[in-house]
Scaffold this motif. Structure first.
Motif, PDB file in Angstrom:
ATOM      1  N   MET A 153      29.126  16.685  10.842  1.00  0.00           N
ATOM      2  CA  MET A 153      30.326  17.425  11.206  1.00  0.00           C
ATOM      3  C   MET A 153      29.963  18.880  11.453  1.00  0.00           C
ATOM      4  O   MET A 153      29.164  19.458  10.723  1.00  0.00           O
ATOM      5  CB  MET A 153      31.378  17.344  10.100  1.00  0.00           C
ATOM      6  N   SER A 154      30.546  19.483  12.453  1.00  0.00           N
ATOM      7  CA  SER A 154      30.326  20.913  12.700  1.00  0.00           C
ATOM      8  C   SER A 154      31.083  21.716  11.652  1.00  0.00           C
ATOM      9  O   SER A 154      31.998  21.215  10.974  1.00  0.00           O
ATOM     10  CB  SER A 154      30.805  21.281  14.101  1.00  0.00           C
ATOM     11  N   ILE A 157      34.877  21.673  12.022  1.00  0.00           N
ATOM     12  CA  ILE A 157      35.575  20.534  11.434  1.00  0.00           C
ATOM     13  C   ILE A 157      35.647  20.666   9.918  1.00  0.00           C
ATOM     14  O   ILE A 157      36.686  20.401   9.298  1.00  0.00           O
ATOM     15  CB  ILE A 157      34.887  19.223  11.843  1.00  0.00           C
ATOM     16  N   SER A 160      38.123  23.305   8.981  1.00  0.00           N
ATOM     17  CA  SER A 160      39.468  22.836   9.306  1.00  0.00           C
ATOM     18  C   SER A 160      39.976  21.848   8.262  1.00  0.00           C
ATOM     19  O   SER A 160      41.161  21.875   7.887  1.00  0.00           O
ATOM     20  CB  SER A 160      39.469  22.176  10.688  1.00  0.00           C
ATOM     21  N   ILE A 161      39.098  20.957   7.796  1.00  0.00           N
ATOM     22  CA  ILE A 161      39.497  20.004   6.753  1.00  0.00           C
ATOM     23  C   ILE A 161      39.919  20.741   5.488  1.00  0.00           C
ATOM     24  O   ILE A 161      40.965  20.433   4.878  1.00  0.00           O
ATOM     25  CB  ILE A 161      38.347  19.022   6.461  1.00  0.00           C
ATOM     26  N   ARG A 205      28.471  19.767   2.745  1.00  0.00           N
ATOM     27  CA  ARG A 205      27.969  19.418   4.072  1.00  0.00           C
ATOM     28  C   ARG A 205      26.471  19.141   4.085  1.00  0.00           C
ATOM     29  O   ARG A 205      25.989  18.300   4.853  1.00  0.00           O
ATOM     30  CB  ARG A 205      28.275  20.540   5.063  1.00  0.00           C
TER      31      ARG A 205
END
Length: 334
Positions: A153-154, A157, A160-161, A205
């Motif tokens: 995921m960038s 993203i 934003s989550i 991440r």
């Protein structure tokens, strides 16, 4: 009286293996035949062909752009070009070190870098050790797949989550907090929450993907060592402490040295997406400052000087860490 056996001259005599004579003390040992560069390239041509894309990547995107560092000593004007822009020497570096923002930038960058080094760096090691203890291969692979997913995921993203979950206006976490009778928490605007949120997002991440190297190192450990330790009465914790960790110590040190090179390189995109006018005092770092000065304000030479300063600090830290590793008996990076 027994007569001597008759030896058939036509039969082939048994072949005796005569050991090679060792060179005498006075004679020089035979030097191995040296291969030419061309023969070496041809012998390993497949490996070199596979390495060409990586070599081209570093040449085009890493080494060639280094020529642009020269503008950090110029008052670069795009319409004049690099060759015709006036030279100013170390003026931009003097400005960097004397501005009031330098202390804030250095403080924020150092605090986040130390937090990542102390908290985020050990997490992949711990995850790899835990995964290595799982007996069910199906469950182990399932967990690995789940923790690998965030890596793809960038940062857009990921942030934003967390924004959807943490925002005051309808965020899932704040809805639970309000239902418990407490006031909503400004995770996205409160400066005190910026650093914990940054570190947690970084771990979420990158930790799963970071376990790949350690899991590969764990597969190289001789299982006989665990069997011998178990016979001697060592439990799983002692086996991990005395066998597993020493076996992957070299891998840990190499990755630690490489991570030190990015000590001031926290990444622009992640922090830029978290910054706002309320938390900028604790969130502004060198990477976001380079974007503000270079792209938004058009101060290309000054922004390049800031980037060169970060690169030099990272190079010095890598050299120091590598020297210390060798001093304590480790291999190091080079």
């Amino acid at each position: 009286m027994v007569s001597d056996p008759v030896i058939d001259s036509g039969a082939s005599a048994p072949r005796l293996d005569v050991p090679a004579l060792a060179p005498s003390a006075g004679s020089a040992p035979l030097a191995p035949r040296k291969r030419s560069v061309g023969s070496q390239l041809w012998r390993y041509r497949t490996l070199y062909l596979m390495a060409i894309p990586g070599i081209l990547y570093f040449l085009v995107f890493k080494y060639v752009p280094m020529g642009g560092l020269i503008i950090s000593f110029q008052d670069y004007k795009p319409f004049l070009g690099i060759l015709n822009s006036p030279w100013v020497g170390f003026e931009h570096f003097v400005r960097l070190f004397t501005e009031n923002t330098f202390t804030m930038l250095l403080r924020n960058t150092l605090i986040l870098s130390i937090l990542l080094m102390v908290i985020s760096f050990p997490v992949p090691i711990i995850l790899a050790l835990l995964l290595n203890e799982l007996r069910s291969k199906w469950f182990q692979r399932s967990v690995q797949t789940i923790i690998y997913i965030p890596h793809f995921m960038s940062w857009v993203i990921v942030v934003s989550i967390f924004y959807v979950m943490l925002t005051i206006d309808g965020g899932a976490i704040n809805n639970v907090v309000q239902q418990l009778g407490f006031e909503p928490i400004g995770f996205l605007t409160d400066p005190e929450w910026l650093r914990p949120m940054y570190v947690f997002q970084h771990i979420w991440r990158t930790a799963g993907w970071g376990t790949i190297v350690y899991l590969a190192a764990l597969t190289a450990i001789d299982m006989n060592l665990y069997e011998a330790a178990e016979i001697d009465g060592a439990n799983r914790w002692r086996q991990t402490w005395h066998i597993t960790l020493p076996a992957i110590r070299a891998t840990i040190i190499v990755l630690f040295i490489l991570s030190i090179g990015d000590f001031l390189e926290l990444g622009f995109e992640h922090m830029f997406l978290l910054l706002n006018s309320l938390n900028r005092e604790v969130g502004e770092i060198f990477d976001t400052y380079v974007y503000t000065a270079g792209i938004q304000n058009g101060q290309l030479s000054f922004a390049t000087a800031v980037g060169l300063f970060k690169g030099l600090v990272g190079l010095i830290l890598v050299m120091i860490a590598n020297s210390l590793a060798k001093k304590f008996g480790e291999e190091g990076v080079y």
